[in-house]
Design a protein around this motif. Structure first.
Motif, PDB file in Angstrom:
ATOM      1  N   LYS A  55       0.878  -1.313   0.030  1.00  0.00           N
ATOM      2  CA  LYS A  55       0.151  -0.006  -0.095  1.00  0.00           C
ATOM      3  C   LYS A  55       0.792   1.282  -0.144  1.00  0.00           C
ATOM      4  N   GLU A  56       0.365   2.232  -0.387  1.00  0.00           N
ATOM      5  CA  GLU A  56       0.869   3.664  -0.219  1.00  0.00           C
ATOM      6  C   GLU A  56       0.148   4.589   0.689  1.00  0.00           C
ATOM      7  N   GLY A  57       0.877   4.975   1.612  1.00  0.00           N
ATOM      8  CA  GLY A  57       0.228   5.625   2.760  1.00  0.00           C
ATOM      9  C   GLY A  57       0.770   7.146   2.694  1.00  0.00           C
ATOM     10  N   CYS A  58       2.022   7.333   2.152  1.00  0.00           N
ATOM     11  CA  CYS A  58       2.554   8.396   2.038  1.00  0.00           C
ATOM     12  C   CYS A  58       3.517   9.138   1.122  1.00  0.00           C
ATOM     13  N   GLY A  59       4.061   8.209   0.385  1.00  0.00           N
ATOM     14  CA  GLY A  59       4.919   8.420  -0.870  1.00  0.00           C
ATOM     15  C   GLY A  59       6.239   8.883  -0.523  1.00  0.00           C
ATOM     16  N   GLY A  61       8.225   7.888   2.327  1.00  0.00           N
ATOM     17  CA  GLY A  61       9.016   7.314   3.314  1.00  0.00           C
ATOM     18  C   GLY A  61       8.830   7.302   5.002  1.00  0.00           C
ATOM     19  N   GLU A  62       7.699   7.957   5.152  1.00  0.00           N
ATOM     20  CA  GLU A  62       7.324   8.151   6.558  1.00  0.00           C
ATOM     21  C   GLU A  62       6.474   7.130   7.318  1.00  0.00           C
ATOM     22  N   CYS A  63       5.603   6.410   6.435  1.00  0.00           N
ATOM     23  CA  CYS A  63       4.735   5.533   7.228  1.00  0.00           C
ATOM     24  C   CYS A  63       4.863   4.097   7.142  1.00  0.00           C
ATOM     25  N   GLY A  64       5.399   3.557   6.273  1.00  0.00           N
ATOM     26  CA  GLY A  64       5.724   2.157   6.359  1.00  0.00           C
ATOM     27  C   GLY A  64       4.796   1.157   5.428  1.00  0.00           C
ATOM     28  N   ALA A  65       3.474   1.848   4.998  1.00  0.00           N
ATOM     29  CA  ALA A  65       2.530   0.983   4.510  1.00  0.00           C
ATOM     30  C   ALA A  65       3.223   0.249   3.295  1.00  0.00           C
ATOM     31  N   CYS A  66       4.164   1.028   2.643  1.00  0.00           N
ATOM     32  CA  CYS A  66       4.653   0.165   1.536  1.00  0.00           C
ATOM     33  C   CYS A  66       6.055  -0.799   1.779  1.00  0.00           C
ATOM     34  N   LEU A  90      11.573   0.196   1.832  1.00  0.00           N
ATOM     35  CA  LEU A  90      10.252   1.284   1.654  1.00  0.00           C
ATOM     36  C   LEU A  90      10.249   1.344   0.178  1.00  0.00           C
ATOM     37  N   CYS A 130       8.341   2.723  -1.847  1.00  0.00           N
ATOM     38  CA  CYS A 130       8.009   4.265  -2.276  1.00  0.00           C
ATOM     39  C   CYS A 130       9.107   4.916  -2.498  1.00  0.00           C
TER      40      CYS A 130
HETATM   41  S1  FES Z   1       4.172   5.143   1.321  1.00  0.00           S
HETATM   42 FE1  FES Z   1       4.974   5.642   3.378  1.00  0.00          FE
HETATM   43  S2  FES Z   1       6.911   5.097   3.519  1.00  0.00           S
HETATM   44 FE2  FES Z   1       6.121   4.286   1.621  1.00  0.00          FE
END
Ligand code: FES
Ligand code: FES
Lengths: 568, 172
Positions: B36-40, B42-47, B57, B59
């Protein structure tokens, strides 16, 4: 029918859990996008400006891309919420940074972004309202007040007055899945929307208004949401309208997925607040009267603000007994993005101020914060400022005492107070400990629920014999797709795995109300429990009527004259 | 440019722009939408995905870095017997709510569990330091991983690609 409480209070695994953990669960942007075009939004860099002109340079834009401006909107350029003042696309004037002025569309996200660079907008900046003081000078977006008793008289005769002013700031929802929406016009002129939204019927209503369509020509389906927290209550209607405008222009289905920056800049947030409280007290610390001026920063357009204000007002004096009240609420207009729903919906701001004020009172009285709260906490028989009497039960005191005991609050509070008083005044941080209590009304307030009535349907599916619940509740992580089947099973005698939920698609389910206000388990769940019990009861009655035997349903099995016949 | 790497144990080759994000490659080219993409940024770790056994990451990982690598996504985890059982237990333990962060979290967790003979809460929290979850408050996630760490048949990734368990089960 089952009399036993067999399921409630247990914690069965959520039905969608494994799919989510395995990455199989599909959110809007996970759906196949063959043939789907992508939209992008051109936004105002100014807090307040006249829009002199919007130009799309088709020469420099990637071939095939298109642009939509306010001039292209044939019907209503307004987002239908409580009013329709908030424009879908700014026309002649922008009122906040990030306001949508133009939309572009292309066959993929990169091309759409390149097309956005080909839009030129000519602005004439104007003075903007950005502070509380400036906002005081213009008409508020809305006001609301609440009075109980004769506060003026109580203030005049009270031995002690304490005043304070409290602020809270913005808060952004940061659902991990950003806003995502898709629109498509079918050949017969039906507008189909799907996306990440808490309230498919809100989106439907907004589309009916924006495009002046008859009811049957709009169909909205809520996908699984990667979080909502209120942030997908109102704004999804805006994105749906944008996608629909672009889809109409380019003739393809159009998807829009915000990136995190755009989501933070453009979408609604929790209202910043300013609360001024004046209280009249007896020498023993009873709250005789309270005058509260509760102001919210609404941003540029009203949106859902009046309802947020109303919930804030209802929670202004917390779970405490207050003699008389005079509460004045306003939503002030500023040139900032409109604020909207966020968990608690105005109540957290109001209760934060009130709890801080109680601490201020306790300092004035030289009383510890627990004792002050004990004196005033709501007890059965007490009356809220709305006139509602706590006539059934009231757990506020129990909660307060339990927290105080389990945290050994008083001893720790005294230790901190002692440390502070004996510490040198050297500006170094000291430790503190506090206690606070809050309450929250679940479901719509006032007559809201009665008015909506929130129908929930149920049907027996021929294919697999399951009972299918029909309601518009959406799944955003709170577990609606697991909880509602449990409630239906409990009330009807079925097993939870014999109950499923239909997709929240306006063509398939009735309007059981929005998925907001912590109302889903209580209100929609109550409806699900009733309708499931009624449907199963009728089936059993019909069986009994046909052969005179006694039919019953227990834990998912059908019994005839007490003998197990078959699973349901 | 052309790059060759293994994806969930299978050799693949892709032609693309050197700066194309691994996240888009997975989601759009391979249609592996579990990531998943959460922030694009490098902040959220969803990717989060695993690259040569390390959590990265996607993204922030461009195509140009992929040549010769071994990549592993949540789909690869689900395709192994132990991985799938872990995911089921993780969910049953309340480790997921809205699910948007979950694929990233379970990969970070699976890496940690595979590398760490004796797990502890601090170690779990450190392993998840790059993953934001907005819904759960983390406690249920940490507990689920702790419980997994106490099992004899806990998830075990061969963080090396030639591991037979990984490749065989995936083919089936
Ligand atoms: S989308 Fe959030 S860290 Fe990659
Ligand atoms: S489960 Fe929703 S963000 Fe983690």
């Amino acid at each position: 029918m089952s009399e036993r409480i067999s399921l409630l209070g247990t914690s069965p695994p959520r039905l969608d859990g494994h799919d989510k953990a395995a990455g199989r669960a599909l959110y809007l942007d996970d759906l196949d996008d063959t043939g789907v075009w992508y939209g992008a939004t051109v936004r105002s860099p100014h807090a307040h400006a006249l829009v002199r002109g919007v130009y799309f340079d088709a020469q420099s834009a990637p071939p095939g891309t298109e642009c939509v401006t306010a001039a292209d909107i044939e019907r209503n350029n307004g987002l239908q919420t409580l009013d329709d003042i908030w424009p879908l696309l700014a026309d002649r004037e922008v009122n906040h940074v990030g306001e949508a002025v133009a939309l572009v569309v292309g066959p993929d996200p990169q091309t759409a972004r390149r097309a956005a660079a080909a839009v030129q907008i000519d602005y004439e900046p104007l003075e903007a309202i950005l502070t509380w003081d400036q906002a005081e000078e213009v008409e508020p977006l809305c006001t609301l007040s609440l009075d109980q008793g004769d506060a003026e008289a109580d203030f005049a005769s009270a031995p002690l007055l304490v005043e304070g002013e409290y602020f809270t700031g913005y808060q952004e929802h940061i659902y991990i899945e950003c806003q995502a929406m898709q629109a498509h016009w079918e050949a017969d002129g039906t507008l189909r929307i799907q996306g990440s939204m808490q309230c498919p019927y809100y989106v439907k209503k907004a589309m009916l208004h924006a495009f002046a369509l008859p009811d049957e020509k709009v169909r909205v389906r809520a996908c699984l949401l990667g979080g909502g927290f209120g942030g997908k209550e109102d704004y999804p209607s805006m994105i749906a309208a944008h996608c629909a405008l672009l889809a109409r222009k380019c003739g393809h289905p159009v998807r829009m997925v915000y990136d995190r920056h755009e989501d933070i800049i453009a979408t609604t947030k929790r209202h910043p607040s300013r609360t001024r409280i004046r209280t009249a007290l007896s020498g023993e610390g009873e709250i005789l009267a309270a005058a509260v001026d509760f102001d919210l920063d609404g941003g540029a357009y009203q949106g859902l603000s009046p309802v947020v204000l109303s919930r804030g007002i209802l929670h202004c004096t917390g779970p405490y007994r207050v003699g008389s009240v005079r509460i004045r609420g306003r939503v002030l207009r500023t040139n900032t993005p409109p604020n909207g729903a966020f968990r608690g919906f105005g109540a957290p701001q109001a209760e934060f101020a009130w709890e801080r004020h109680l601490d201020r009172i306790s300092r004035h009285l030289g009383m510890d914060p627990l004792t002050l709260r004990r004196k005033n906490v709501l007890r059965p028989g007490d009356r809220l400022p709305t006139g509602q009497v706590m006539d059934e039960s009231c757990s506020a005191e129990t909660v307060l005492e339990r927290v105080a005991e389990s945290t050994d609050f008083l001893r720790r509070w005294r230790a901190c107070a002692k440390d502070r008083s004996s510490a040198p005044d050297d500006g170094k941080p000291r430790r503190g400990v506090g206690i606070s209590l809050s309450f929250h009304g679940a479901g719509f307030t006032g007559l809201g629920e009665e008015r909506m009535r929130s129908p929930v349907g149920a049907r027996l599916r021929h294919e697999d014999g399951r009972l299918e619940l029909l309601c518009a509740a959406t799944e955003m992580g709170q577990g609606a797709v697991s909880t509602l089947p449990l409630l239906a099973a409990e009330s009807s005698g079925l097993r939870a795995d014999q109950v499923s939920m239909a997709e929240p698609d306006t063509a398939k389910v009735p309007d059981s109300g929005p998925t907001v206000a912590s109302r889903t388990s209580m209100i929609v769940g109550g409806g699900a429990a009733r309708v499931a019990a009624e449907l199963c009861g009728r089936v059993l009655e019909w069986k009994a009527g046909s052969d005179g035997a006694e039919w019953s349903l227990l834990e998912g099995n059908v019994f005839r004259n007490g003998q197990l016949v078959s699973p349901f | 440019m052309r790059v060759a790497f293994t994806l969930n144990g299978r050799p693949v080759e892709v032609e693309g722009q050197g700066d194309e994000r691994l996240l888009d490659l997975l989601r759009r080219h391979f249609r592996l939408t579990g990531t998943k993409e959460g922030c694009g940024e490098g902040e959220c770790g969803a990717c989060t995905v695993l690259m040569d056994g390390a959590a990265v990451l996607s993204c922030l990982t461009p195509l140009v870095q992929l040549d010769g690598r071994e990549l592993f996504t949540v789909e690869g985890l689900e395709a192994t017997t132990r991985g799938s059982q872990f995911l089921e237990r993780f969910a049953a333990g309340g480790g997921t709510q809205c699910g948007a962060c979950t694929p990233g979290i379970v990969l970070s967790a699976a890496r940690y569990l595979s590398e760490t003979p004796v797990v502890d809460r601090n170690g779990i929290r450190r392993a998840l330091a790059g993953n934001i979850c907005r819904c759960t408050g983390y406690e249920a996630i940490v507990k689920a991983i702790e419980a997994e760490g106490g099992r004899k048949d806990r998830v075990q990734l061969a963080l090396h690609p030639s591991d037979p368990e990984l490749t065989e089960e995936r083919e089936s």
